[in-house]
Design an enzyme around this catalytic site. Sequence first.
Site, PDB file in Angstrom:
ATOM      1  N   HIS A 208       8.452  -1.168  -5.471  1.00  0.00           N
ATOM      2  CA  HIS A 208       7.145  -0.568  -5.803  1.00  0.00           C
ATOM      3  C   HIS A 208       6.688  -0.945  -7.218  1.00  0.00           C
ATOM      4  O   HIS A 208       6.561  -0.093  -8.100  1.00  0.00           O
ATOM      5  CB  HIS A 208       7.181   0.955  -5.633  1.00  0.00           C
TER       6      HIS A 208
ATOM      7  N   GLU B 192      10.652   6.126   0.114  1.00  0.00           N
ATOM      8  CA  GLU B 192      11.173   5.471  -1.092  1.00  0.00           C
ATOM      9  C   GLU B 192      11.496   6.513  -2.173  1.00  0.00           C
ATOM     10  O   GLU B 192      10.862   7.576  -2.190  1.00  0.00           O
ATOM     11  CB  GLU B 192      10.156   4.439  -1.629  1.00  0.00           C
TER      12      GLU B 192
ATOM     13  N   ALA C 142       0.846  -1.209   0.000  1.00  0.00           N
ATOM     14  CA  ALA C 142       0.000   0.000   0.000  1.00  0.00           C
ATOM     15  C   ALA C 142       0.874   1.249   0.000  1.00  0.00           C
ATOM     16  O   ALA C 142       1.173   1.812  -1.057  1.00  0.00           O
ATOM     17  CB  ALA C 142      -0.944  -0.031   1.197  1.00  0.00           C
ATOM     18  N   ARG C 143       1.322   1.654   1.174  1.00  0.00           N
ATOM     19  CA  ARG C 143       2.223   2.793   1.284  1.00  0.00           C
ATOM     20  C   ARG C 143       3.190   2.547   2.440  1.00  0.00           C
ATOM     21  O   ARG C 143       2.789   2.050   3.501  1.00  0.00           O
ATOM     22  CB  ARG C 143       1.457   4.088   1.563  1.00  0.00           C
TER      23      ARG C 143
ATOM     24  N   GLY D  82       3.797  -2.591  -7.759  1.00  0.00           N
ATOM     25  CA  GLY D  82       2.369  -2.935  -7.676  1.00  0.00           C
ATOM     26  C   GLY D  82       1.616  -2.801  -8.987  1.00  0.00           C
ATOM     27  O   GLY D  82       0.889  -3.707  -9.394  1.00  0.00           O
TER      28      GLY D  82
ATOM     29  N   ASP E  95       6.633  -4.014  -0.861  1.00  0.00           N
ATOM     30  CA  ASP E  95       6.750  -3.390  -2.189  1.00  0.00           C
ATOM     31  C   ASP E  95       6.866  -1.883  -2.061  1.00  0.00           C
ATOM     32  O   ASP E  95       7.183  -1.203  -3.037  1.00  0.00           O
ATOM     33  CB  ASP E  95       5.505  -3.750  -3.023  1.00  0.00           C
TER      34      ASP E  95
HETATM   35  C1  DGY Z   1      -0.584   3.796  -6.889  1.00  0.00           C
HETATM   36  O1  DGY Z   1      -0.952   4.029  -8.035  1.00  0.00           O
HETATM   37  O2  DGY Z   1      -0.890   4.500  -5.933  1.00  0.00           O
HETATM   38  C2  DGY Z   1       0.254   2.579  -6.701  1.00  0.00           C
HETATM   39  O3  DGY Z   1       0.931   2.600  -5.508  1.00  0.00           O
HETATM   40  C3  DGY Z   1       1.196   2.403  -7.856  1.00  0.00           C
HETATM   41  O4  DGY Z   1       1.850   1.169  -7.761  1.00  0.00           O
END
Ligand code: DGY
Length: 322
Positions: free
Chosen positions: A287, A269, A239-240, A289, A264
């Site tokens: 990261h 970061e 997520a974050r 995702g 991730d």
């Molecule tokens: C987003 O779009 O917020 C995601 O973290 C990208 O991977």
Amino acid sequence: MAQKPTLLVTRRLPDAIESRIRRDYEARFNASDRLYSREELLSLAKGADALLVTLQDQLDESLISGLPRSVQIIATLSVGFDHIDVRAAEARGIAVTNAPGVLTDATADITMLLLLGASRRATEGQALLRQGMWSDPRPTELLGWQLTGKPLGIYGMGRIGKAVAERARAFGMRIHYCSLHRLEQDAENGAVFHADARDLLAVSAFLTLHAPATSQTKHFLNAQSIALLPEGAIIVNAARGSLVDDEALIEALRKGRVAAAGLDVYEGEPHIHPAYRTLPNTFLLPHLGSATVETRTRMGMIALDNLDAHFAHRPLLTRVLA
Ligand code: DGY
């Protein structure tokens, strides 16, 4: 023919997106694909009508207040918008849009990769092979932890949380979740709702974070919350980074209080706490995702759909509000 709006694009984007931008906008591309400094961004924004930015561009209050008056809209190539001070943008009359929905599957997939990578000790396994140390395979070598039958706690049951639940069910996991709102019974599909995050933590042998970065979720995972987890829990964060207090997680990983973590995303970061790199029980990705050709292309298309709508005086598709 009406003049094309001027669009500042802060990073290189998939070909299909750049072609569409070239066709419909007076484009200012970043040929070097290097992250712009604040000064560069402000200077390049002069005379631009719109900005197409990414997660790495920090658009805080002071940057937004320094933007030229020409800027009417900012589209971010992300679903998260914690890197943009939306309130400051609103105060300047600048609309902000994000790219929700299209990255759900890609992010849920990477969550499963993190769960498996952490629980099956993929980092240690890779190291054994890559360092040429796999010489005498033993029945007790690198035993991990099976997902089958285990509880998976999902903190934040939005689109991505739900997509993770669907995938984890296919692995035989039992779903628990904590979210601002309880799902309808049908959508819950047997998942156990916990109104109090502490109750979720207490059952989460596996825990995955899917809440947005806000002042309420900052360091949700800290020494106190880790202490509530079952011994040897496995933690995943796609997520974050700000949801995790790195020092507390690293300490728990060192002691084995948390058996493994799949990460991730990282606070600050791309600079990550150096201890994560040296711990054998972390499975780390940079990261990734939403990093598939299909997803990044769809994200770019949504950003452009929003910009097109704005300049055609149509309602925005995915505007975010403070
Ligand atoms: C987003 O779009 O917020 C995601 O973290 C990208 O991977």
